[in-house]
Design an enzyme around this catalytic site. Structure first.
Site, PDB file in Angstrom:
ATOM      1  N   GLN A   9     -98.917 -65.538  24.478  1.00  0.00           N
ATOM      2  CA  GLN A   9     -98.028 -64.863  23.573  1.00  0.00           C
ATOM      3  C   GLN A   9     -97.153 -65.550  23.196  1.00  0.00           C
ATOM      4  OE1 GLN A   9     -99.723 -62.075  22.488  1.00  0.00           O
ATOM      5  NE2 GLN A   9     -97.815 -61.421  21.494  1.00  0.00           N
ATOM      6  N   ASP A  22    -105.865 -68.262  17.161  1.00  0.00           N
ATOM      7  CA  ASP A  22    -104.308 -67.957  16.396  1.00  0.00           C
ATOM      8  C   ASP A  22    -104.163 -68.925  15.240  1.00  0.00           C
ATOM      9  OD1 ASP A  22    -102.987 -65.276  17.806  1.00  0.00           O
ATOM     10  OD2 ASP A  22    -102.282 -66.423  19.220  1.00  0.00           O
ATOM     11  N   LYS A  48    -105.182 -56.590  23.390  1.00  0.00           N
ATOM     12  CA  LYS A  48    -106.366 -57.125  22.266  1.00  0.00           C
ATOM     13  C   LYS A  48    -107.720 -57.013  23.964  1.00  0.00           C
ATOM     14  CE  LYS A  48    -102.450 -60.054  20.582  1.00  0.00           C
ATOM     15  NZ  LYS A  48    -101.683 -61.826  20.232  1.00  0.00           N
TER      16      LYS A  48
HETATM   17  N1  GUN Z   1     -95.981 -62.760  19.530  1.00  0.00           N
HETATM   18  C1  GUN Z   1     -96.780 -61.883  17.584  1.00  0.00           C
HETATM   19  N2  GUN Z   1     -97.371 -61.680  16.805  1.00  0.00           N
HETATM   20  C2  GUN Z   1     -98.725 -62.975  17.414  1.00  0.00           C
HETATM   21  C3  GUN Z   1    -100.241 -63.170  17.841  1.00  0.00           C
HETATM   22  O1  GUN Z   1    -100.183 -62.870  16.009  1.00  0.00           O
HETATM   23  N3  GUN Z   1    -100.235 -64.419  18.181  1.00  0.00           N
HETATM   24  C4  GUN Z   1     -98.934 -64.647  19.813  1.00  0.00           C
HETATM   25  N4  GUN Z   1     -99.694 -65.154  20.278  1.00  0.00           N
HETATM   26  N5  GUN Z   1     -97.933 -64.123  19.718  1.00  0.00           N
HETATM   27  C5  GUN Z   1     -97.588 -62.986  19.111  1.00  0.00           C
END
Ligand code: GUN
Length: 293
Positions: free
Chosen positions: A96, A119, A52
């Site tokens: 995350q 998100d 990311k």
């Molecule tokens: N863990 C797995 N997929 C995601 C996501 O799209 N966002 C976040 N914050 N954590 C994750």
């Protein structure tokens, strides 16, 4: 059978985002800024956050990473989120997941200010999505819709089966596919661990989206000829056929299912790259204050 190339489409969307960022800066605006909080040292989470951050730099965004040991208390983490909430230089914040067991994910998500929740996990943004109001759409489902759009795959009136009901993928995916909207308008069936006769249900599907987290769950006998299959799973398994000794597989038995499909996403290079692109799109929207002014 046509492969849906998530890598190619994600590169195209990133170029579009980068061009828009250049334009914003030319007009005296500031770079969009994404912050990521990561707790502990989960290998997959480390990989996702690194990807990311790299993507942010590719499109000209600023990024910040805040790392904490998994001994951090819930109250301390919520206080750190509050600091980012108050920081006007940061447009979007992701925490995350998964988090250590002693920290409530829902408390964490509800502490992120909805306007920074890129998100799309905050109940306010989930509610707006269900109500078909403009909002930050959750990254993986939004990335899948973008793939369907860009491959001009008709969804209106189709039978769509979603396998898996997670808050992150399956549940929002079922909402997006059934909404009265472009690239929705499907008749959706959401299957999960208590569903009986999954193969009977998937055999009726025009579009199957598999997000169960079970390696090669969807087999050839579960799919009708001409179906569109989207594989959200990603698993690393041992292999004596690769140099590294590992290979990545999805929730779909690709070799069995692909020959029956009209379109299918590969693993890797299908849905994965699109998830990151959706997060960038949400961060750009946040920086322009399009949803919460
Ligand atoms: N863990 C797995 N997929 C995601 C996501 O799209 N966002 C976040 N914050 N954590 C994750």
């Amino acid at each position: 059978m046509e492969l849906i190339d998530g890598k190619k489409i994600s590169a195209e969307v990133k170029q579009e985002i980068a061009a828009e960022v250049e334009e914003i800066i030319k007009n005296g605006g500031k770079k969009p800024h994404l912050a990521a909080i990561i707790v502990g040292h989960d290998g997959a989470s480390e990989t996702y956050v690194a990807a990311k951050v790299k993507a942010c730099h590719q499109v000209g965004f600023d990024s910040s990473e805040f790392r904490f040991e998994d001994t951090i208390t819930e109250a301390e983490l919520l206080a750190e989120i509050e600091k980012v909430n108050q920081d006007d230089s940061i447009d979007g914040l992701i925490v995350q997941l998964p988090l250590p067991k002693h920290i409530s994910e829902s408390k964490v998500i509800e502490t992120i200010r909805p306007e920074k929740d890129v998100d799309g996990f905050h109940p306010m943004n989930v509610g707006k999505m269900v109500a078909t109001l403009p909002t930050y759409l959750p990254a993986t489902p939004a990335g899948i819709v973008e793939l369907l759009k860009r491959y001009k795959i008709e969804t209106s009136g189709k039978n769509c089966v979603v396998l898996g009901r997670s808050n992150i993928v399956g549940t929002p995916m079922s909402v997006l596919m059934s909404r009265k909207a472009s690239h929705g308008d499907c008749t959706v069936t959401l299957c999960h661990s208590r569903t009986k006769n999954i193969p009977e249900i998937t055999r009726e599907a025009d579009i199957i989206i598999v997000a169960l987290g079970m390696p090669e769950f969807l087999t050839g006998d579960m799919v009708k000829t001409g179906a569109v299959v989207i594989d959200v799973g990603i698993h690393r398994i041992k292999s004596d056929k690769t140099k590294s000794g590992w290979k990545l597989i999805g929730d779909v038995n690709f070799d069995e299912v692909a020959p029956k499909c009209s379109f299918i996403t590969p693993v890797p290079g299908g849905v994965g790259p699109m998830t990151i692109v959706s997060l960038l799109q949400n961060t750009l929207i946040a920086s322009k204050k399009e949803i919460y002014s």
